[in-house]
Design a protein around this motif. Structure first.
Motif, short mmCIF file in Angstrom:
data_model
loop_
_atom_site.label_atom_id
_atom_site.label_comp_id
_atom_site.label_asym_id
_atom_site.label_seq_id
_atom_site.Cartn_x
_atom_site.Cartn_y
_atom_site.Cartn_z
N ALA A 1 -4.04 -16.11 -22.12
CA ALA A 1 -4.81 -15.23 -21.23
C ALA A 1 -4.70 -15.69 -19.79
O ALA A 1 -4.78 -14.87 -18.88
N PHE B 1 -12.57 -11.33 -22.63
CA PHE B 1 -11.20 -10.95 -22.35
C PHE B 1 -11.09 -9.44 -22.13
O PHE B 1 -10.36 -8.98 -21.25
N VAL C 1 -9.49 -7.78 -18.85
CA VAL C 1 -8.33 -6.88 -18.81
C VAL C 1 -8.60 -5.72 -17.87
O VAL C 1 -7.76 -5.35 -17.04
N TYR D 1 -6.24 0.07 -26.23
CA TYR D 1 -7.13 -0.98 -25.76
C TYR D 1 -8.56 -0.70 -26.20
O TYR D 1 -9.28 -1.60 -26.64
N VAL E 1 -1.57 -2.06 -20.07
CA VAL E 1 -1.90 -3.28 -20.79
C VAL E 1 -0.63 -3.82 -21.43
O VAL E 1 0.08 -3.09 -22.11
N GLU F 1 -1.41 -9.33 -23.38
CA GLU F 1 -2.83 -9.01 -23.53
C GLU F 1 -3.11 -8.41 -24.90
O GLU F 1 -4.12 -8.75 -25.53
#
Lengths: 207, 111, 704, 548
Positions: free
Chosen positions: D111, D375, D379, D402, D499, D503
């Motif tokens: 990350a 997280f 993002v 996502y 994304v 990720e």
């Protein structure tokens, strides 16, 4: 011992005399704290110092009482008054501190007084009342004679002579040092107070 | 009956007043007065302890009564006088410099 | 395969379907393939369930109770673990409900194919439906409270996803959130009830005895030797546990006072309403109460009955004035759920479950018909715009009519010829007679209200359903444009309707089979309650026939008379002073939404912002203590030091800076500051030294 | 071999930290070194777990020669005069947390792959942090534990203070001071041990007359227990130590009212640091309570049960309310941590097996779900550059995949069954109710013992259960504001802004673990059961006496 017999006549006087002078001393001190005018403060201080001098009498230290009166009341205080007059266009001028700060100061003063007083009282209590709540010189005397005021009569017990012997014996070196110190102070004070000549000449308008 | 604790209490009050005076005055001479009060408080303590504790102990050991408390008090008075003289000299100089006796102005030495 | 394995398989199939559809998604196949794939999965479930039904009914009929270890709660002295368990429990009710749920689910899946035609997220919709079916079957299969709770939450979340399916619009967003949160209020009670039983039953959450232990029922009745029906005051916890668990049911079945989410849930697509919010999920509350039935004490029974009575009356009255067709059906659902809950409270386990089954079919059908109308009318839901759709949509209208008759309890008086709703509702009313008598026998004469309430509301039910039918399908078209474009729906939509309508007709005729099946599985505790033998026969043919046998005709006639010409007569009545206010009050759902907005929502929000501010300013403020006090001290001491005062602007953001500036200020040449520090130091030193000097200190070597 | 592994777990990160600093002007190489270190440590951990659960029995290392569940012990004298040892080993209490930490480390370095500012220093400090965390979970000597506890503090200070947001200095100093206060409490307890333990433990062969900081031995030794229960009629040493330790660890957990460093630290910290902070550092507090407070001071724990439980319940409810009030997305998640960790405190407080298991599971589950939630926020934040909940909307349409993963993460936080947030909550709650059994029969010095216990415990349970409503409220409200609604052009990303695979990898792994732990909680609970049985033996009599 020696003084035991004469003490009884004076004994009843002791507590209220103590409270009288102690009260004056405390009131004077409070006056110094609370007053905002420098001259009044000086007068209050006078009362305090004088009362403390009287209290020295009760503590069988009449020579010290005299010094207190002469040096403090007669000397230092007059010096202070001079200082007030010299450094102030108006002797009654107020240089006040904001209230919150004043409260903080008083609070700290109060806290310190409580703390030290508490410690003192606790200390005495912890040492045992019988041994230490009466003058140790007469600890062996009969109970009813253990009055504070007897100390007034105790000049023959430790008097100026004891002090003198000590000053020239045990404390000879400090005495000499104090003398040197006073000399230094005298010269230093004169020099500092005089200031630099240049300053005086440039700022001639200043008093 | 008046005992040691009474003098200690008086001394504590004088000490507190002295401290409060120092903290609440802007006039330098006022602060000096506070210092005097504190010194007096110390003197009262010394003299009282001398009478109540030390003198008797010395006698009990067969010596002459101790006067150390009084000696200390005396030196303190002398030093207080000296200190007052020096302090006042400084204040005079200070006054000459700033035209005031307000210690708020005395911050030339700050870091 | 044994029935329990079949049922586990039937439960697992939709879950597998959900996982496959969600993971592979649109990239692998188009929505048409996925739709029929999901139908296939749930159809597989249906087949399994039907086989299990047949097998089980043909077999000995002995219940199967299995418990698997799931959550370890500790270790025994011998090293074996103690567990919270989950597992299947199969009896006649289980297989019956499995068959019911899978039939309805399959039909709704097929219906959705038509209804969701053209929606860009149709695949996802079908996946959610699979998730829902899985969760619902999980509840029905549950042997332990824990399993019920798990799937309880899962139906909640699938309901959330389905209501909020059209999340671009504000209505569904709010409705789905409201549904879930209000359900959670009930779930809190569920958790508390579960917790109480957990500790009373030694960490066991399985209801029926399994190999691993006696189960909750066994523990309470055998080990603790408590008869819930005669539980004394010492066993208040049992009442509390029962009411707690029932609170879960109140949330899910939208019983008063948690009813407000159900009408809002109509924001979801209509297939969702037809399965989740009428036939199955909302009935799960009733199912749960039936499963825990033996635990209910008389006090809990009274509580349950009262809640059911309030709900059924309130909802029926509100349904009479709503003009949105789905809202009418939603309140009708509420009212019918109230009947079931009342039946449970009154002790009629059998008829509550029977009504659950019959209601599921006709209400699902009604919703599908409404959905077809809405579909045909381009998503217009107001009945005031409908009218005269009978000719345009004959199949739908016929199905709707049949189901209206079913819910109205239509029967031919003095015979046993009736639609399904008659049998179940009639049984419930008969049970309430018994219950009212029982209460009266204990000095509670007002207990008769439990009989009169549902009896009167039965008339009202027929009335408002007739109103909905007449306003929609009869009379003159009130919106020409809408009427012109209306058309009969395609077969994927009308076929399920027809099947469901036929169930609505016939499921009651086989009543003696279905009802008897349920009755056999009724816990022994429930059987004394059941009025079937002594009371019902005499009651049916004399009393009930007079009251209900003709009642449906009266109400339907009234409905025709009032509404056949649209709302003209009704609006005149509604304008009469006095009635107008009541009408307004009912139309606004008795003001519960507003009330909850004020009390719960606003209070909650206010509380949260107060606590948030409290946390930010008070707790955090206290915590910033060192910096803060330091700053204030500095402020007092250096009062004139504006340079620094300016530097210490308010706002905790600069506290770090302040720390530094305070440290800096101590070196700022301020004499009084030095003195202050000195004195504070003296004081602190004394304060620290004092306890030692005086021998108060606690911290030292032990004296021994 | 396994002993070597244990030491490697601690010191490899330190080696890696030095390695990260060596290459010049090559951030990519530093990243690789960090990642390789994390992966190697993960593999070692897996190997360790493999052998730990593969073979039965434990190496006894107690001075008294008694049975113990701790294995792979390294015992070296460190400071002889006060008998401080370098004593590390593994048992069921540390194993799952070690696995969690090593998994999260790999994910968090992934990350933090795009940290551009002083990459070398970032990775190096992160590895030092790893060193501290593993040390905390492996140390069995109280002094050593304290050292690692402090070691983990310093890199965190810099990681927040250098790579943080606009108010990073403030947050870093606050975090530091707070945790330092906790450390001071810990230090006081250590001094207490130093003074108390040798005096009585001489007879019991514990440390041959020297003070002992061996945490396992302290818990097992009768003489030590007796010594702790002296010191006053009511205020025994044990109670003082328990309270001090509780404050110290409650700050770390964090429990209300010691929690306010958390929102600031989280809001200002960069995403990877928020993840490790919520995922592992908070667990150090809970772990320390389980390792030190409860086994060593069982009587004080019984005495304190109500106070601790109140702290737990208040944390649950109060944290949830505060979360509801936030408009900063990250702050909401931060407060949700306060609320969730309340279940850990509550589960521990009630001293039932179910509660303890729940508390432990909640730590693992929350480690996964909170790291994931942070997280998920990160993002979006990297793309939208703000975290104001009221300005979002329509992400479900613009970032559907996502959002699917986000649903898993946030619903896990919401405590949805079959995800990792549920088993811990339900076990803690059930354990709370189960506590009625022992409290009813407890001696009178236990608060609320006797007849009134049912009502008290049920009330606690009701309040704790009300957390589920509030949790649903704030999570769903957030979900609505961020993900629902029509698609908006400003949150529509294409090309490089989409994304990316890295990720997706992090989110997918976390989601996978969330589901695995939710569906199959036994994977954790089986690991800990034997250890819990052994180190909580003083409490087991509570339950069995009541017929559990």
């Amino acid at each position: 011992m020696l003084l035991a017999q004469q003490s009884q006549t004076l004994e009843p006087v002791a507590p209220w005399l103590f409270y009288l002078f102690a009260g004056v001393a405390v009131l004077g001190a409070l006056g110094v704290v609370l007053s905002q005018q420098i001259v009044r403060m000086a007068v209050f201080l006078l009362f305090t110092l004088g009362s403390v001098a009287f209290l020295y009498f009760f503590l069988e230290a009449e020579f010290l009482a005299a010094i207190q009166l002469i040096v403090y009341v007669g000397g230092t205080l007059i010096l202070i008054i001079f200082g007030v007059m010299l450094t102030s266009k108006n002797p009654f001028v107020r240089l006040t501190v904001p209230v919150p700060q004043r409260l903080l100061g008083w609070g700290i003063g109060l806290a310190l007084a409580l703390m030290t007083g508490f410690l003192g009282v606790k200390y005495v209590a912890s040492q045992g009342a019988a041994a230490h709540d009466s003058p140790s010189l007469i600890a062996d005397a009969p109970h009813d004679s253990q009055s504070l005021i007897v100390g007034v009569q105790g000049a023959e017990h430790y008097g100026v002579a004891d002090l003198g012997r000590n000053l020239l014996g045990k404390y000879a070196l400090p005495l000499e040092l104090a003398g040197v110190l006073l000399l230094v102070v005298m010269i230093g004070a004169a020099y500092i107070a005089k200031g630099r000549h240049a300053d005086f000449e440039e700022g001639g308008a200043q008093p | 009956m008046i005992g040691l604790s009474h003098f200690l209490a008086l001394s504590a009050i004088l000490f507190g007043c002295g401290a409060a005076t120092i903290l609440t005055k802007r006039n330098a001479i006022g602060i000096l007065m506070g210092v005097e009060l504190i010194l007096n408080a110390a003197n009262v303590n010394l003299v009282a302890f001398n009478l109540y504790n030390w003198a008797g102990e010395a006698v009990a050991q067969g010596a002459a009564p101790a006067v150390d408390g009084l000696m200390f008090a005396m030196f303190i008075i002398v030093l207080a006088a000296a200190e007052a003289a020096i302090a006042l000299a400084i204040f005079l100089n200070f006054y000459n410099h700033f035209s005031t006796i307000d210690i708020e102005r005395a911050r030339m030495l700050r870091g | 395969m044994t029935p329990e394995n079949l049922l586990v398989l039937a439960t697992a199939l939709p879950a597998i379907g959900f996982a496959i559809v969600i993971l592979l998604g649109a990239r692998v196949a188009n929505e048409k393939v996925w739709s029929w794939f999901t139908v296939g999965m749930v159809g597989g479930s249906l087949v399994c369930s039907v086989i299990a039904y047949v097998n089980f009914m043909a077999g000995s009929g002995e219940p199967v109770s299995i418990a698997w270890n799931w959550l370890q709660i500790g270790v025994n002295a011998d090293g074996s673990g103690r567990y919270l368990q989950i597992g299947p429990y199969v009896d006649k009710m289980t297989v019956l409900l499995f068959a019911m749920v899978t039939i309805i689910s399959t039909l709704v899946h097929i219906y959705s194919i038509g209804y969701m035609e053209g929606d860009s997220r149709k695949t996802r919709f079908m996946a959610y439906m699979q998730l829902f079916t899985f969760s619902m079957l999980g509840i029905v299969l549950g042997n332990s409270l824990l399993q019920l709770y798990i799937f309880w939450e899962l139906v909640g979340i699938s309901s959330y996803l389905l209501i909020g399916f059209w999340y671009e619009k504000r209505g569904p967003q709010l409705a789905c959130k409201k549904a879930f949160v209000m359900n959670r209020i009930g779930d809190m009670g569920f958790a508390v009830g579960m917790g109480i039983l957990f500790f009373k039953c030694g960490g066991d959450l399985v209801l029926r005895s399994a190999e691993s232990g006696p189960g909750i029922f066994g523990t309470i009745m055998d080990r603790l030797a408590i008869d819930p029906l005669n539980a004394g005051a010492d066993n208040w916890w049992l009442t509390l546990a029962g009411i707690g668990l029932f609170m879960g049911a109140m949330g899910k079945s939208a019983q008063f006072p948690l009813q407000t989410w159900l009408p809002d849930a109509m924001e979801g697509p209509t297939p969702v309403s037809s399965i989740v919010h009428s036939a199955t999920m909302v009935a799960a509350g009733v199912y749960l109460t039936a499963r825990i039935f033996p635990l209910l004490t008389p006090a809990a029974h009274l509580f349950v009955a009262t809640i059911g009575l309030i709900t059924l009356i309130m909802a029926a009255l509100i349904a009479c004035v709503q003009t949105d067709i789905k809202k009418v059906l939603a309140y009708s659902t509420l009212s019918q759920l109230g009947y079931m809950v009342l039946a449970l409270g009154a002790g009629s386990y059998t008829y509550a479950m029977f009504h659950l089954v019959t209601h599921a079919f006709f209400k699902c059908c009604l919703f599908q018909c409404a959905g077809s109308v809405i579909h045909a009318a381009h998503h217009e839901q107001e009945m005031t715009k409908y009218g005269g759709l009978l000719r345009k949509m004959p199949i739908t209208a016929a199905c709707f009519a049949v189901c209206t008759l079913a819910i109205a309890g239509a029967s031919i008086p003095y015979t046993e010829m009736a639609l399904s709703g008659y049998y179940s509702k009639d049984g419930i009313i008969a049970a309430t007679v018994n219950y009212g008598d029982a209460l009266a026998a204990h000095g509670m004469d007002w207990g008769k209200v439990f009989y009169w309430g549902p009896t009167i509301i039965a008339y009202v039910t027929a009335f408002y359903m007739t109103r909905a039918f007449v306003l929609t399908f009869l009379g003159k078209p009130r919106d020409r444009h809408l009427h012109d474009h209306a058309h009969e729906v395609n077969w994927t939509m009308w076929f399920p309707q027809v099947v469901l309508a036929s169930f609505a007709v016939f499921i009651g005729w086989s009543f003696f089979k279905v009802g008897a099946n349920i009755h056999e599985t009724a816990p022994e505790m429930a059987q004394p309650f059941d009025p079937e033998h002594d009371l019902a026969h005499g009651f049916h043919f004399v009393h009930a026939a007079l009251l209900h046998g003709f009642g449906w005709m009266i109400s339907i006639g009234l409905g025709f008379a009032l509404y056949v010409n649209g709302l003209s007569i009704a609006s005149k009545i509604a304008a009469i002073p006095g009635i107008a206010q009541i009408h307004w009050w009912l139309y606004n759902k008795m003001g519960f939404d507003g009330l909850y907005d004020i009390i719960a929502v606003n209070l909650g929000k206010a509380l949260s912002s107060i606590l948030g501010a409290f946390d930010r300013y008070v707790v955090d403020g206290a915590v910033n203590g060192a910096a803060w006090i330091g700053r204030e001290l500095g402020f007092l001491v250096g009062g004139f030091d504006y340079q620094y005062v300016d530097g210490t602007v308010r706002g905790s953001g600069r506290a770090a800076l302040r720390l530094g500036s305070i440290l800096h200020r101590t070196q700022a040449g301020n004499i009084r500051m030095y003195v202050l520090i000195l004195f504070v130091a003296v004081f602190t030193g004394l304060a620290i030294a004092t306890p030692f000097a005086l021998g108060w200190v606690w911290f030292g070597l032990p004296s021994h | 071999m396994n002993e070597l592994f244990v030491n490697l777990i601690i010191f490899l990160p330190l080696l890696g930290a030095v390695g990260c600093l060596l290459p010049r002007d090559n951030p990519a190489l530093s990243r690789m070194i960090a990642m390789v270190t994390a992966v190697v440590v993960l593999l070692i951990n897996v190997a360790l777990a493999w052998s730990f659960y593969g073979e039965a029995g434990g190496t006894s290392y107690l001075p008294s020669g008694g049975e113990s569940v701790v294995r792979y012990v390294t015992d070296l004298v460190w400071i002889e005069s006060v008998n401080i040892h370098y004593l590390v080993g593994v048992d069921g209490l540390s194993m799952p947390l070690l696995l969690l930490t090593s998994i999260l480390n790999v994910l968090i370095i992934a990350a933090g792959w795009n940290v551009e500012k002083h990459t070398k220093a970032f990775m190096s400090l992160y590895l030092v942090l790893m060193f501290g965390m593993y040390g905390v979970f492996l140390a069995l000597d109280f002094f050593l534990f304290y050292v690692f506890f402090e070691v983990s503090l310093l890199p965190m200070y810099f990681l927040i203070g250098i790579w943080g947001g606009p108010r990073k200095e403030y947050a870093a100093i606050k975090f530091f001071i707070y945790t330092l206060v906790g450390s001071i409490c810990l230090l006081m307890v250590m001094l207490g041990f130093y003074f108390l333990v040798p005096d009585v433990a001489t007879g019991a062969a514990a440390a041959g007359g020297k003070p002992s900081f061996n945490m396992i031995a302290l818990a097992a030794d009768e003489g030590v227990q007796q010594a702790f229960n002296h010191g006053g009629q009511f205020w025994t040493y044990a109670k003082w130590f328990f309270i001090l330790l509780f404050i110290s660890f409650a700050i770390k957990v964090p429990a209300v009212p010691f929690h306010t460093w958390l929102p600031d630290a989280h809001v200002e910290a960069p995403t990877p640091i928020s993840m490790i902070l919520a995922g592992v550092l908070l667990k150090m507090g809970g772990y320390a309570l389980m390792r030190i407070s409860y086994p060593i001071f069982p009587d004080a724990a019984k005495w304190a049960w109500f106070g601790v439980a109140i702290v737990g319940v208040v944390s649950i409810v109060y944290g949830a309310f505060c979360a509801m009030a936030q408009t900063d997305w990250k702050k909401l998640v931060a407060y949700s941590s306060v609320s969730h960790m309340g279940y850990v405190i509550l589960g521990l407080a009630v001293l039932t097996e179910a509660g303890r298991n729940g508390a432990y599971f909640q730590m693992i589950g929350h480690g996964i779900s909170s790291a994931m939630m942070f997280f998920l926020v990160g993002v979006v934040y990297e793309r939208a550059h703000h975290r104001d909940l009221n300005r979002f909307g329509g992400l479900w349409n613009t970032m559907p995949a996502y959002t699917g993963l986000a649903a898993v993460g946030f619903f896990a936080g919401l405590g949805l069954p079959l995800l990792c947030g549920f088993p811990g909550e339900v076990l803690s709650l059930m354990g709370t109710f189960g506590a009625i059994e022992w409290i009813e029969n407890a001696p009178s010095w236990v608060p609320f013992s006797g007849a009134g216990s049912s009502a008290t415990v049920i009330t606690l349970g009701v309040f704790a259960a009300s957390g589920v409503i509030l949790t649903a409220g704030y999570i769903l409200w957030m979900f609505q504001r961020v993900y629902m609604g029509p698609a908006r052009p400003e949150y529509t990303y294409s090309g490089r802004d989409m994304v990316n695979g890295r990720e997706y990898f992090v989110m997918a792994v976390l989601a996978l673990f969330a589901i695995i732990l939710g569906v199959w909680p036994a994977v954790v609970l089986d690991m800990i059961s034997n250890t819990f049985n052994a180190i909580y033996a003083p409490f087991s009599s509570l339950a069995s006496a009541a017929g559990f």
